[in-house]
Design an enzyme around this catalytic site. Structure first.
Site, PDB file in Angstrom:
ATOM      1  N   GLN A 125      -0.348   2.405  -5.918  1.00 36.64           N
ATOM      2  CA  GLN A 125      -1.756   2.771  -5.715  1.00 36.64           C
ATOM      3  C   GLN A 125      -2.672   2.293  -6.855  1.00 36.64           C
ATOM      4  O   GLN A 125      -3.773   1.813  -6.609  1.00 36.64           O
ATOM      5  CB  GLN A 125      -1.856   4.288  -5.630  1.00 36.64           C
ATOM      6  CG  GLN A 125      -2.677   4.772  -4.486  1.00 36.64           C
ATOM      7  CD  GLN A 125      -2.534   6.273  -4.301  1.00 36.64           C
ATOM      8  OE1 GLN A 125      -1.972   6.980  -5.151  1.00 36.64           O
ATOM      9  NE2 GLN A 125      -3.047   6.766  -3.200  1.00 36.64           N
TER      10      GLN A 125
ATOM     11  N   TYR B 288      -1.761   1.591   7.441  1.00 34.43           N
ATOM     12  CA  TYR B 288      -2.401   0.522   8.207  1.00 34.43           C
ATOM     13  C   TYR B 288      -2.252   0.740   9.705  1.00 34.43           C
ATOM     14  O   TYR B 288      -1.253   1.264  10.175  1.00 34.43           O
ATOM     15  CB  TYR B 288      -1.783  -0.829   7.858  1.00 34.43           C
ATOM     16  CG  TYR B 288      -2.214  -1.358   6.518  1.00 34.43           C
ATOM     17  CD1 TYR B 288      -3.556  -1.586   6.231  1.00 34.43           C
ATOM     18  CD2 TYR B 288      -1.281  -1.641   5.530  1.00 34.43           C
ATOM     19  CE1 TYR B 288      -3.948  -2.074   5.006  1.00 34.43           C
ATOM     20  CE2 TYR B 288      -1.658  -2.138   4.295  1.00 34.43           C
ATOM     21  CZ  TYR B 288      -3.002  -2.356   4.042  1.00 34.43           C
ATOM     22  OH  TYR B 288      -3.393  -2.841   2.832  1.00 34.43           O
TER      23      TYR B 288
ATOM     24  N   ARG C  17       0.859  -1.192   0.000  1.00 35.95           N
ATOM     25  CA  ARG C  17       0.000   0.000   0.000  1.00 35.95           C
ATOM     26  C   ARG C  17       0.895   1.241   0.000  1.00 35.95           C
ATOM     27  O   ARG C  17       1.057   1.927   1.006  1.00 35.95           O
ATOM     28  CB  ARG C  17      -0.934  -0.011   1.200  1.00 35.95           C
ATOM     29  CG  ARG C  17      -2.318   0.492   0.823  1.00 35.95           C
ATOM     30  CD  ARG C  17      -3.309   0.328   1.951  1.00 35.95           C
ATOM     31  NE  ARG C  17      -4.575  -0.160   1.456  1.00 35.95           N
ATOM     32  CZ  ARG C  17      -5.662  -0.243   2.209  1.00 35.95           C
ATOM     33  NH1 ARG C  17      -5.655   0.123   3.457  1.00 35.95           N
ATOM     34  NH2 ARG C  17      -6.789  -0.699   1.685  1.00 35.95           N
TER      35      ARG C  17
ATOM     36  N   ASP D 141      -3.721  -1.317  -6.432  1.00 37.51           N
ATOM     37  CA  ASP D 141      -4.197  -1.717  -5.102  1.00 37.51           C
ATOM     38  C   ASP D 141      -5.665  -2.161  -5.169  1.00 37.51           C
ATOM     39  O   ASP D 141      -6.588  -1.373  -4.996  1.00 37.51           O
ATOM     40  CB  ASP D 141      -4.005  -0.534  -4.144  1.00 37.51           C
ATOM     41  CG  ASP D 141      -4.410  -0.869  -2.714  1.00 37.51           C
ATOM     42  OD1 ASP D 141      -4.958  -1.966  -2.494  1.00 37.51           O
ATOM     43  OD2 ASP D 141      -4.189  -0.024  -1.838  1.00 37.51           O
TER      44      ASP D 141
ATOM     45  N   SER E 280      -7.955  -1.828  -2.062  1.00 36.67           N
ATOM     46  CA  SER E 280      -8.553  -0.492  -1.924  1.00 36.67           C
ATOM     47  C   SER E 280      -9.686  -0.281  -2.922  1.00 36.67           C
ATOM     48  O   SER E 280     -10.745   0.230  -2.556  1.00 36.67           O
ATOM     49  CB  SER E 280      -7.483   0.596  -2.125  1.00 36.67           C
ATOM     50  OG  SER E 280      -6.620   0.621  -1.018  1.00 36.67           O
TER      51      SER E 280
HETATM   52  P1  NAD Z   1      -8.200  -0.222   5.822  1.00 30.48           P
HETATM   53  O1  NAD Z   1      -6.995  -0.897   6.381  1.00 30.48           O
HETATM   54  O2  NAD Z   1      -8.045   0.812   4.776  1.00 30.48           O
HETATM   55  O3  NAD Z   1      -9.048   0.439   7.006  1.00 30.48           O
HETATM   56  C1  NAD Z   1      -9.226  -0.162   8.228  1.00 30.48           C
HETATM   57  C2  NAD Z   1      -9.256   0.958   9.248  1.00 30.48           C
HETATM   58  O4  NAD Z   1      -9.559   0.388  10.523  1.00 30.48           O
HETATM   59  C3  NAD Z   1      -7.904   1.676   9.401  1.00 30.48           C
HETATM   60  O5  NAD Z   1      -8.078   3.061   9.157  1.00 30.48           O
HETATM   61  C4  NAD Z   1      -7.503   1.384  10.823  1.00 30.48           C
HETATM   62  O6  NAD Z   1      -6.802   2.443  11.433  1.00 30.48           O
HETATM   63  C5  NAD Z   1      -8.853   1.144  11.479  1.00 30.48           C
HETATM   64  N1  NAD Z   1      -8.767   0.416  12.751  1.00 30.48           N
HETATM   65  C6  NAD Z   1      -8.001  -0.643  13.073  1.00 30.48           C
HETATM   66  N2  NAD Z   1      -8.206  -1.016  14.365  1.00 30.48           N
HETATM   67  C7  NAD Z   1      -9.146  -0.175  14.853  1.00 30.48           C
HETATM   68  C8  NAD Z   1      -9.770  -0.054  16.120  1.00 30.48           C
HETATM   69  N3  NAD Z   1      -9.488  -0.874  17.122  1.00 30.48           N
HETATM   70  N4  NAD Z   1     -10.669   0.948  16.274  1.00 30.48           N
HETATM   71  C9  NAD Z   1     -10.965   1.786  15.240  1.00 30.48           C
HETATM   72  N5  NAD Z   1     -10.406   1.718  14.023  1.00 30.48           N
HETATM   73  C10 NAD Z   1      -9.501   0.747  13.834  1.00 30.48           C
HETATM   74  O7  NAD Z   1      -9.152  -1.404   5.330  1.00 30.48           O
HETATM   75  P2  NAD Z   1     -10.306  -1.289   4.229  1.00 30.48           P
HETATM   76  O8  NAD Z   1      -9.714  -1.600   2.906  1.00 30.48           O
HETATM   77  O9  NAD Z   1     -11.062  -0.031   4.416  1.00 30.48           O
HETATM   78  O10 NAD Z   1     -11.219  -2.529   4.631  1.00 30.48           O
HETATM   79  C11 NAD Z   1     -11.972  -2.457   5.839  1.00 30.48           C
HETATM   80  C12 NAD Z   1     -12.631  -3.810   6.121  1.00 30.48           C
HETATM   81  O11 NAD Z   1     -13.589  -4.082   5.135  1.00 30.48           O
HETATM   82  C13 NAD Z   1     -11.664  -4.985   6.112  1.00 30.48           C
HETATM   83  O12 NAD Z   1     -12.021  -5.874   7.164  1.00 30.48           O
HETATM   84  C14 NAD Z   1     -11.908  -5.636   4.797  1.00 30.48           C
HETATM   85  O13 NAD Z   1     -11.599  -7.011   4.784  1.00 30.48           O
HETATM   86  C15 NAD Z   1     -13.387  -5.406   4.679  1.00 30.48           C
HETATM   87  N6  NAD Z   1     -13.942  -5.529   3.339  1.00 30.48           N
HETATM   88  C16 NAD Z   1     -15.097  -6.235   3.269  1.00 30.48           C
HETATM   89  C17 NAD Z   1     -15.687  -6.416   2.059  1.00 30.48           C
HETATM   90  C18 NAD Z   1     -16.991  -7.170   2.001  1.00 30.48           C
HETATM   91  O14 NAD Z   1     -17.470  -7.420   0.913  1.00 30.48           O
HETATM   92  N7  NAD Z   1     -17.593  -7.532   3.120  1.00 30.48           N
HETATM   93  C19 NAD Z   1     -15.103  -5.901   0.898  1.00 30.48           C
HETATM   94  C20 NAD Z   1     -13.938  -5.147   1.003  1.00 30.48           C
HETATM   95  C21 NAD Z   1     -13.350  -4.962   2.258  1.00 30.48           C
END
Ligand code: NAD
Length: 392
Positions: free
Chosen positions: A128, A231, A123, A131, A134
């Site tokens: 980018q 991250y 990342r 990615d 994202s």
């Molecule tokens: P990302 O890493 O960009 O964002 C995750 C955020 O969570 C980060 O900003 C991080 O600082 C924050 N975080 C971590 N621990 C935390 C805590 N204890 N309290 C508050 N915030 C906290 O990830 P993303 O690409 O935005 O993906 C987010 C989630 O969505 C992931 O679990 C990913 O697997 C999931 N996702 C699900 C689907 C689906 O279809 N269900 C599709 C895409 C992504």
């Protein structure tokens, strides 16, 4: 490794519920323009409403599954099923879940496939455009918001009508990474009042620039949890407990809670307890995007929509597949950018000193070449029945 003209194959996805395709006609046209030969399996784009004729107009050929899998480089969305095998010495690019799929990784190594996992693209700003986590998180954040709005028996926007005025819905977004920021933006566009929380204080400005309120929780010591770069790090149990106490009243005030908190390679942090759900008004909604890694909500049932204590908890998996056309379009651009990075002149010329090539590679020349994957395979080898936690 050198090929005269690289033949790129795109099989139809076979995983149940997977409606995306790894290449859209526009992206196929780009590859053809760069000298690649492209073969698309008949019907590969059907679920994304992309016809064979559109691919042919873009300069691609249509063929059988065997034709697509026999290509020099195979482009996929979901990890290959046991029945799907790239040719020995060929290249495979796709989501591979390499940390949680030891059998697949071992098989790809044994088959001498050079496999690149889209989850393992670093990342960084240089990477980018490749990615895919994202690009697909953007789709997921958008769809999660629509799912929340759909399940809520209220308007999102404030409305002033002859029949009365309704107050705007309150949306709380937990985790303001890629998916979270898109959920905030989409909720704002729909007119909701939005507040958001993330363990990384660095995202406060981004949250505010979208017109949402950032919830400040002073629980960090020595930067714990904030991580570096894009991250977060995992936070201690003590901090998690204090976060939960402080978040409880924000959750109770929300009509819709969209949770997206994630720490790479770790189970999803538990942010919304059963007790907090009990504190929500009946009819409220939790959409848990982190369901794949266990969920941010204690009551999440991954893959299901359930109603607990009168609150709808939506833990649908693979939301990007619900919007297959644009999800495929963005994914295809990521994949094409990676492929043209690996083969800048239309011939594969792998530079193992390059951080993108080395970072995304999982297997090459009969070996597992990714250190994190090697470690996880070691762990899986020791405990054959235990799944390896987390994803890249
Ligand atoms: P990302 O890493 O960009 O964002 C995750 C955020 O969570 C980060 O900003 C991080 O600082 C924050 N975080 C971590 N621990 C935390 C805590 N204890 N309290 C508050 N915030 C906290 O990830 P993303 O690409 O935005 O993906 C987010 C989630 O969505 C992931 O679990 C990913 O697997 C999931 N996702 C699900 C689907 C689906 O279809 N269900 C599709 C895409 C992504």
């Amino acid at each position: 490794m050198l090929f005269a003209q690289v033949k790129v194959g795109v099989p139809k996805e076979v995983k149940a519920g997977e409606r995306r395709v790894a290449l859209v006609p526009e992206a196929a046209k780009k590859l053809v323009g760069k000298g690649f030969e492209v073969v698309i399996e008949h019907g590969a784009g059907d679920e994304a409403h992309l016809s064979g004729a559109e691919y042919q107009e873009a300069g691609a050929a249509l063929g059988s599954a065997a034709d697509a899998w026999a290509a020099d480089a195979v482009l996929k969305v979901a990890p290959p099923e046991p029945s799907e095998t790239p040719r020995a010495g060929g290249v495979l690019i796709g989501f591979l879940n390499p940390l949680t799929s030891p059998d697949l990784v071992k098989r790809l190594a044994a088959d001498r496939v050079t496999a690149f996992a889209m989850e393992a693209i670093p990342r960084t700003s240089r990477a980018q455009s490749m990615d895919a986590l994202s690009s697909q998180a953007v789709v997921a954040g958008y769809r999660a918001t629509l799912a929340g709005a759909q399940a809520l028996g209220k308007f999102f926007p404030m409305l002033t009508t002859a029949a009365g005025t309704v107050r705007p819905a309150r949306v709380l977004v937990l985790g303001a990474g890629v998916a979270g920021l898109q959920a905030i933006a989409t909720s704002k566009r729909l007119g909701a009042m939005v507040e958001a929380y993330d363990v990384r204080p660095a995202v406060k400005e981004e949250v505010q620039s979208l017109g949402a309120k950032f919830i400040q929780i002073e629980v960090q010591q020595d930067g714990e949890g904030s991580g570096s770069g894009e991250y977060a790090k995992e936070v201690s149990e003590d901090i998690q407990r204090r976060q939960q106490q402080l978040l409880a009243d924000r959750v109770a005030a929300a009509d819709v809670v969209i949770t997206t908190a994630a720490v790479p390679g770790r189970p999803a942090p538990r942010l919304v307890s059963a007790e907090m759900v009990r504190g929500m008004r009946p009819g409220s909604v939790v959409v848990d995007l982190a369901a794949e890694t266990g969920g941010n909500c204690e009551l999440t049932a991954p893959g299901s929509v359930t109603v607990k204590e009168g609150v709808t908890i939506d833990a649908t998996l693979n939301l990007p597949s619900q919007m297959p056309l644009h999800a495929s379009l963005l994914y295809a651009n990521n994949v094409v950018n990676l492929l043209t990075h690996l083969a800048p002149e239309g011939e594969l010329a792998l530079d193992w000193d390059d951080e993108i090539t080395a970072g995304a590679a999982v297997t090459h020349d009969g070996e597992i070449v990714n250190e994190r994957v090697k470690e996880s395979i070691g762990a899986a080898g020791l405990q054959a029945d235990q799944p390896v936690a987390g994803g890249p």
